[in-house]
Design an enzyme around this catalytic site. Structure first.
Site, short mmCIF file in Angstrom:
data_model
loop_
_atom_site.label_atom_id
_atom_site.label_comp_id
_atom_site.label_asym_id
_atom_site.label_seq_id
_atom_site.Cartn_x
_atom_site.Cartn_y
_atom_site.Cartn_z
N ARG A 80 0.84 -1.21 0.00
CA ARG A 80 0.00 0.00 0.00
C ARG A 80 0.88 1.26 0.00
O ARG A 80 0.56 2.26 -0.64
CB ARG A 80 -0.97 0.01 1.20
N ASP B 196 -6.39 19.20 -14.63
CA ASP B 196 -6.77 17.89 -15.18
C ASP B 196 -6.31 17.86 -16.64
O ASP B 196 -6.86 18.58 -17.48
CB ASP B 196 -8.29 17.72 -15.06
N TYR C 15 -15.30 17.88 -15.17
CA TYR C 15 -15.67 16.47 -15.32
C TYR C 15 -16.73 16.12 -14.27
O TYR C 15 -16.49 16.31 -13.07
CB TYR C 15 -14.44 15.58 -15.19
N LYS D 207 -7.90 6.60 -19.37
CA LYS D 207 -8.18 7.09 -20.72
C LYS D 207 -6.97 6.86 -21.64
O LYS D 207 -6.66 5.73 -21.94
CB LYS D 207 -8.60 8.55 -20.65
C1 LIG Z 1 -12.67 9.99 -16.86
C2 LIG Z 1 -12.23 11.31 -16.39
C3 LIG Z 1 -11.97 11.52 -15.03
C4 LIG Z 1 -12.23 10.46 -13.97
O1 LIG Z 1 -11.37 9.37 -14.11
P1 LIG Z 1 -11.78 7.85 -13.68
O2 LIG Z 1 -10.57 7.08 -14.06
O3 LIG Z 1 -13.02 7.50 -14.44
O4 LIG Z 1 -12.03 7.87 -12.22
C5 LIG Z 1 -11.53 12.78 -14.65
N1 LIG Z 1 -11.34 13.77 -15.54
C6 LIG Z 1 -11.59 13.59 -16.86
C7 LIG Z 1 -11.35 14.73 -17.80
C8 LIG Z 1 -12.04 12.36 -17.33
O5 LIG Z 1 -12.29 12.20 -18.63
#
Ligand SMILES: *Cc1c(COP(=O)(O)O)cnc(C)c1O
Length: 366
Positions: A42, A165, A94, A190
């Site tokens: 962890r 982000d 998001y 992603k």
């Molecule tokens: C998908 C996404 C998230 C969240 O990520 P997860 O892996 O689904 O928890 C945050 N910001 C953006 C821009 C996203 O496309």
């Protein structure tokens, strides 16, 4: 090292006496006590250490923290704030992270959601207790562009932390830390994962300061960490990230152009377009425009659903950044409070042959 070289070599820490070319997966949750050894998975493990080294290098930061999802990464930043802190965030943030602020931190943190393309609105949103400005650019799903350096300058004057982000752009096209951000966040689910089979998140910090120590404590004590398997697969996927991103962006530009000339299409959102309101800033802060676009069909939600239902190569599913093209009517995924137009379709443009993608869109829109 250039980005392509770094992506292949930086997350491959091989210490085994057998000298395999690729770093093995260390599944052990615990490690024999020795001076300087890892202790417990962890807190750290060899595959996560390799991934974090790679992430820090890609985003040109001093340190990185890997998480079990993008949301876990984002929420860890909010959790590291003192209770009573105020956050400035984009109005089209998001939706999952916006929900995180509003539900998990209700009564603990305050937030103002503003249109970050309007710098005056950002300036006016600062409060005496503002501790964090959260940027998302390009934004999901309207591809709005925020001027990272302009917002970072406003925040710096007030000693406020800036997090960005960077999921849509990836470090292949944008490095927020070089534009004034303190922390970069990714949903590695992603483009980093790139094959729609790994859930993960990441934070990278410019400097290892006191706030970062708090974030690291949330990571290791909160424990929303990725498994060694996930870390291994992410390091493997990131090796091809620069080439995948070039392909995604090239295809997205062609598709955006194609769609904008189509009579059944009302409006196309892609920062690569000269007419896109954020194009000039995007050109200044990005080296490519990414693989996501969205468009509104002429007509209502039912019309958008009909177009989607006719497609053969674009899979109707949420998420983005995989090699396969994904498409969805975004408002349907974001729920009843969404600001997203009901006839808006978001496309994650994949790496199938362009001719097939164009032919498929053509037959669905006819
Ligand atoms: C998908 C996404 C998230 C969240 O990520 P997860 O892996 O689904 O928890 C945050 N910001 C953006 C821009 C996203 O496309």
């Amino acid at each position: 090292m250039k980005l392509e070289t770094l992506a292949i070599h930086c997350g491959n820490i091989v210490t085994d006496s057998e000298k395999p070319v690729v770093q093995p997966i260390a599944l052990s949750t615990t490690f024999i006590h020795q001076p300087d050894s890892m202790i417990y998975s962890r807190a750290n493990n060899p595959n996560r250490a390799a991934l974090e080294k790679l992430l820090a290098a890609l985003e040109m930061g001093e340190d990185a923290a890997a998480f079990s999802s993008g949301n876990a990464a984002g929420v860890s930043v909010f959790q590291a704030l003192e209770p009573g802190s105020h956050i400035i965030a984009p109005d089209d943030m998001y939706h999952g992270l916006k929900k995180g602020i509003l539900t998990l931190f209700a009564g603990v943190l305050e937030a103002s959601f503003v249109d970050m393309t309007d710098l005056k609105a950002v300036e006016n949103a600062f409060q005496p207790n503002t501790k964090l400005v959260w940027i998302e650019t390009p934004s999901n799903p309207l591809l709005k562009i925020t001027d990272i350096s302009a917002v970072a300058q406003m925040a710096k004057k007030r000693n406020v932390i800036v997090a960005c982000d960077n999921t849509f752009a990836t470090p292949v096209f944008q490095n927020p830390l070089n534009l004034g951000a303190d922390i970069v966040m990714h949903s590695s689910t992603k483009f980093f994962g790139g094959h729609s089979d790994i859930l993960g998140g990441a934070l990278v910090t410019k400097v290892k300061d006191a706030f970062w120590e708090k974030v690291k404590n949330v990571q290791t004590t909160g424990g929303a960490v990725p498994s060694p398997m996930d870390c291994y697969y992410l390091c493997r996927s990131i090796k091809t990230l620069p080439y995948r991103m070039k392909g995604h962006a090239e295809h997205a530009m062609v598709l955006a152009n194609f769609l904008s000339q189509y009579e059944g299409v009302e409006k196309v959102f892609y920062p690569g377009f000269k007419e896109h309101p954020g194009h000039e800033i995007a050109t200044k802060q990005m080296t490519g425009f990414g693989g996501i676009l969205s468009f509104q069909v002429k007509g209502d939600a039912a019309k958008a659903d009909l177009v989607i239902s006719k497609l053969k190569y674009f899979t109707n599913a949420t998420s983005l950044g995989g090699v396969e093209s994904l498409i969805e009517r975004r408002a349907a995924s974001e729920g009843p409070d969404t600001l997203t137009p009901q006839n808006l379709i978001r496309v994650s443009v994949g790496l199938e042959h362009l001719d097939d993608l164009l032919e498929d869109l053509d037959q669905a829109l006819k």
